[in-house]
Design an enzyme around this catalytic site. Structure first.
Site, PDB file in Angstrom:
ATOM      1  N   CYS A  40     -48.970 -32.996 126.101  1.00 37.52           N
ATOM      2  CA  CYS A  40     -48.287 -34.286 125.933  1.00 37.52           C
ATOM      3  C   CYS A  40     -48.681 -35.245 127.040  1.00 37.52           C
ATOM      4  CB  CYS A  40     -46.780 -34.116 125.972  1.00 37.52           C
ATOM      5  SG  CYS A  40     -46.176 -32.970 124.766  1.00 37.52           S
ATOM      6  N   ARG A  72     -46.197 -32.793 116.945  1.00 35.12           N
ATOM      7  CA  ARG A  72     -47.062 -33.837 117.494  1.00 35.12           C
ATOM      8  C   ARG A  72     -47.560 -34.679 116.313  1.00 35.12           C
ATOM      9  NH1 ARG A  72     -48.699 -33.608 122.426  1.00 35.12           N
ATOM     10  NH2 ARG A  72     -48.433 -31.364 122.631  1.00 35.12           N
TER      11      ARG A  72
END
Lengths: 172, 173
Positions: free
Chosen positions: B62, B133
């Site tokens: 991330c 995601r």
């Protein structure tokens, strides 16, 4: 699979054999520690297979994470205008933990660059645009961090910070 | 249509949410962007919005992904788009993470009820208890024009978003 959107041209910084049919492009950041890990591995690859590969370096400075990344990229580009891109590129990676404006000026002096010209070019809008163009081309090509490699235009996702994973490119 | 119904039945039986796809209206939401300020998706009407759902603040992939988007903001802005990051982390975690990484775009806290917005967009991972995601490009009228679900451990980069924005802006690339 991501593809290189900006083809390699004579304006790129390339080393090795351009006619080898194997073009490896790295998008890198001089202050990124992972690029620092890749640096000696690429050097070894070129030492061992330099006749069979052409290596191209493009700038991908993540300036919010690495405050000296842009000034370092500009320094290498300014050195390139005096024919010493790879000398400065190597100098920056060898000293990546100590990158600062003062130290970079010291590397330029040690490389016996024309210092007034270097200082002028280092701060030029033209070179900043070149660095930004590299970054944008990388973003559009699917560069998702540094270093990101492309072999003959295809992103190479199997690099895992080992020499073996780079040497595998020679079998492709 | 039969096939589509079957998939819907199958996914609802299996409790698998499907990511919302292009030409779907983007569900509206209001989430904390800072400890004392909420942001409403519909307040961006008239502007394009990029929603970037990600599993967690501080995790390596991330962080890389958001660091790349941080450098892409200029190009997102040039294309008339506002980037919003969303995860189930709290507003306080977001504030610390954002300050630490010098992020220049809002991180929204899909914190209470946990993952409610991710669920609406079909990108909540029940097993991990986090958003998947996933990326969405929403047009000026609030319609999703592009969406993409990435494997959790793969940073999808910015190329898909930039291409989707170019398509919306009729830019030849």
């Amino acid at each position: 699979m991501a593809h290189l959107k900006i083809p390699v041209t004579k304006n790129d910084h390339a080393i090795g054999n351009p006619s080898s049919g194997r073009i490896l492009v790295e998008y890198g950041d001089y202050q990124c520690s992972h690029c620092g890990v890749a640096f000696p591995l690429i050097r070894k690859l070129l030492r061992q297979h330099g006749d069979d590969i052409c290596f191209v370096f493009r700038n991908f400075p993540l300036q919010e994470s690495h405050p000296a990344a842009v000034i370092a990229a500009l320094a290498a580009e300014a050195a390139a205008l005096q024919g010493k891109f790879w000398y400065m590129h190597d100098e920056l990676y060898e000293n990546q933990a100590e990158l600062s404006a003062d130290n970079i000026l010291g590397y330029a002096a040690a490389l016996q660059l024309d210092m007034p010209k270097f200082s002028h070019d280092w701060q030029s809008q033209q070179l900043l645009e070149r660095v930004e163009k590299d970054l944008e081309g990388g973003l559009r090509s699917g560069v998702n961090g540094t270093p990101t490699f492309f072999l003959n235009g295809e992103r190479y996702d199997d690099y895992d910070e080992t020499y073996q994973s780079l040497a595998m490119l020679m079998e492709a | 249509m039969i096939c589509f119904n079957w998939i819907q039945q199958f996914t609802s039986l299996m409790k698998i949410d499907m990511i919302l796809t292009a030409h779907t209206s983007a569900p509206d939401f209001e989430l904390f962007a800072t400890p004392d300020k909420k942001v409403k998706l519909s307040s961006f009407r008239g502007k394009k919005v990029i929603l970037s759902f990600y599993p967690a603040d501080w995790s390596p992939v991330c962080s890389d992904q958001l660091a790349v988007y941080n450098e892409t903001l200029k190009y997102f802005q040039a294309a008339g788009a506002q980037l919003l990051g969303i995860s189930v982390d709290s507003k306080w975690s977001h504030r610390a993470f954002s300050e630490d990484r010098h992020l220049h775009f809002p991180l929204l806290a899909d914190f209470e009820p946990k993952g409610a917005v991710a669920k609406q967009y079909g990108v909540y991972d029940e097993q991990r208890g986090a958003a998947q995601r996933a990326l969405f490009v929403i047009d000026e009228k609030g319609i999703i024009q592009w969406s993409y679900l990435s494997p959790n451990d793969v940073n999808p980069g910015a190329d898909g978003i930039l291409e989707a924005l170019d398509t919306l802006n009729n830019v030849n690339c």
